[in-house]
Scaffold this motif. Sequence first.
Motif, PDB file in Angstrom:
ATOM      1  N   ARG A  18       0.849  -1.195   0.000  1.00 15.10           N
ATOM      2  CA  ARG A  18       0.000   0.000   0.000  1.00 15.10           C
ATOM      3  C   ARG A  18       0.882   1.241   0.000  1.00 15.10           C
ATOM      4  O   ARG A  18       1.896   1.294   0.672  1.00 15.10           O
ATOM      5  N   THR A  19       0.481   2.256  -0.768  1.00 11.17           N
ATOM      6  CA  THR A  19       1.235   3.514  -0.801  1.00 11.17           C
ATOM      7  C   THR A  19       0.769   4.464   0.291  1.00 11.17           C
ATOM      8  O   THR A  19       1.491   5.378   0.660  1.00 11.17           O
ATOM      9  N   LYS A  20      -0.451   4.251   0.801  1.00  9.82           N
ATOM     10  CA  LYS A  20      -0.999   5.059   1.888  1.00  9.82           C
ATOM     11  C   LYS A  20      -1.504   4.132   2.976  1.00  9.82           C
ATOM     12  O   LYS A  20      -1.755   2.952   2.729  1.00  9.82           O
ATOM     13  N   SER A  21      -1.679   4.650   4.149  1.00 16.17           N
ATOM     14  CA  SER A  21      -2.237   3.862   5.248  1.00 16.17           C
ATOM     15  C   SER A  21      -3.761   3.871   5.139  1.00 16.17           C
ATOM     16  O   SER A  21      -4.447   4.647   5.809  1.00 16.17           O
ATOM     17  N   VAL A  22      -4.279   3.039   4.265  1.00 14.71           N
ATOM     18  CA  VAL A  22      -5.721   2.908   4.063  1.00 14.71           C
ATOM     19  C   VAL A  22      -6.113   1.448   4.248  1.00 14.71           C
ATOM     20  O   VAL A  22      -5.303   0.547   4.060  1.00 14.71           O
ATOM     21  N   GLU A  23      -7.372   1.232   4.623  1.00 13.42           N
ATOM     22  CA  GLU A  23      -7.862  -0.130   4.763  1.00 13.42           C
ATOM     23  C   GLU A  23      -8.111  -0.720   3.376  1.00 13.42           C
ATOM     24  O   GLU A  23      -8.680  -0.064   2.506  1.00 13.42           O
ATOM     25  N   ALA A  24      -7.668  -1.952   3.182  1.00  8.50           N
ATOM     26  CA  ALA A  24      -7.816  -2.615   1.889  1.00  8.50           C
ATOM     27  C   ALA A  24      -8.555  -3.933   2.065  1.00  8.50           C
ATOM     28  O   ALA A  24      -8.442  -4.589   3.104  1.00  8.50           O
TER      29      ALA A  24
ATOM     30  N   LYS B 248      -6.014  -3.951   7.672  1.00  5.26           N
ATOM     31  CA  LYS B 248      -6.316  -2.735   8.429  1.00  5.26           C
ATOM     32  C   LYS B 248      -5.395  -1.590   8.031  1.00  5.26           C
ATOM     33  O   LYS B 248      -4.275  -1.801   7.575  1.00  5.26           O
ATOM     34  N   ALA B 249      -5.865  -0.372   8.244  1.00  5.48           N
ATOM     35  CA  ALA B 249      -5.100   0.823   7.877  1.00  5.48           C
ATOM     36  C   ALA B 249      -3.820   0.957   8.699  1.00  5.48           C
ATOM     37  O   ALA B 249      -2.814   1.475   8.213  1.00  5.48           O
ATOM     38  N   ASP B 250      -3.831   0.474   9.952  1.00  3.07           N
ATOM     39  CA  ASP B 250      -2.643   0.606  10.801  1.00  3.07           C
ATOM     40  C   ASP B 250      -1.668  -0.563  10.653  1.00  3.07           C
ATOM     41  O   ASP B 250      -0.632  -0.601  11.317  1.00  3.07           O
ATOM     42  N   ALA B 251      -1.961  -1.511   9.756  1.00  2.81           N
ATOM     43  CA  ALA B 251      -1.049  -2.638   9.500  1.00  2.81           C
ATOM     44  C   ALA B 251       0.143  -2.141   8.679  1.00  2.81           C
ATOM     45  O   ALA B 251       0.085  -1.075   8.070  1.00  2.81           O
ATOM     46  N   PRO B 252       1.239  -2.913   8.665  1.00  4.03           N
ATOM     47  CA  PRO B 252       2.393  -2.504   7.848  1.00  4.03           C
ATOM     48  C   PRO B 252       1.999  -2.335   6.378  1.00  4.03           C
ATOM     49  O   PRO B 252       1.142  -3.052   5.865  1.00  4.03           O
ATOM     50  N   ARG B 253       2.631  -1.389   5.714  1.00  5.51           N
ATOM     51  CA  ARG B 253       2.282  -1.095   4.313  1.00  5.51           C
ATOM     52  C   ARG B 253       2.694  -2.209   3.361  1.00  5.51           C
ATOM     53  O   ARG B 253       2.078  -2.400   2.334  1.00  5.51           O
ATOM     54  N   HIS B 254       3.762  -2.923   3.658  1.00  4.37           N
ATOM     55  CA  HIS B 254       4.241  -4.026   2.815  1.00  4.37           C
ATOM     56  C   HIS B 254       4.234  -5.286   3.677  1.00  4.37           C
ATOM     57  O   HIS B 254       4.967  -5.364   4.661  1.00  4.37           O
TER      58      HIS B 254
END
Length: 146
Positions: free
Chosen positions: A82-88, A110-116
């Motif tokens: 993810r490039t932003k901290s957004v929920e996917a 979740k949005a607060d999970a690590p981006r990679h």
Amino acid sequence: MTESSAASSAAAPAPDLNARYGRRGPSRRPLVIGGLGVVILAGLAWLVWAAWVQSNPAVTSQLNGFEIVSPTSAKATMQVDRTKSVEASCRLQAKAADFSIVGEVTVTVKADAPRHQVLPVTLTTQRSATAVVLVGCTTADQHRPH
């Protein structure tokens, strides 16, 4: 011809050739070309913007591998970036030999999970699967799976 008649004919205005031959007034060609240029420039700007937005999605995903564990279960490993901290929300499907979907699961990152991150996923199937397919991940702003 007398001197006075020659002077009066020389003073008479020349016939208006534009009126005689039906030529129009000032040309509108520069205005049309300018308007067309503005429309083309706006279209090009939109094309660049759309290409930029589509080539830089907020979330991308990749299926690293899968294993058919039993006739009713399959395991997969997927990578989510993810490039932003957004929920996917990421969707995976298990498919049978006839390409019908025999299992499906949606994983929420979740949005607060690590981006990679690399995520293990277990799919429960109705019958024996032969493959696991990653449909893709979406966000609230990105409705097309990537």
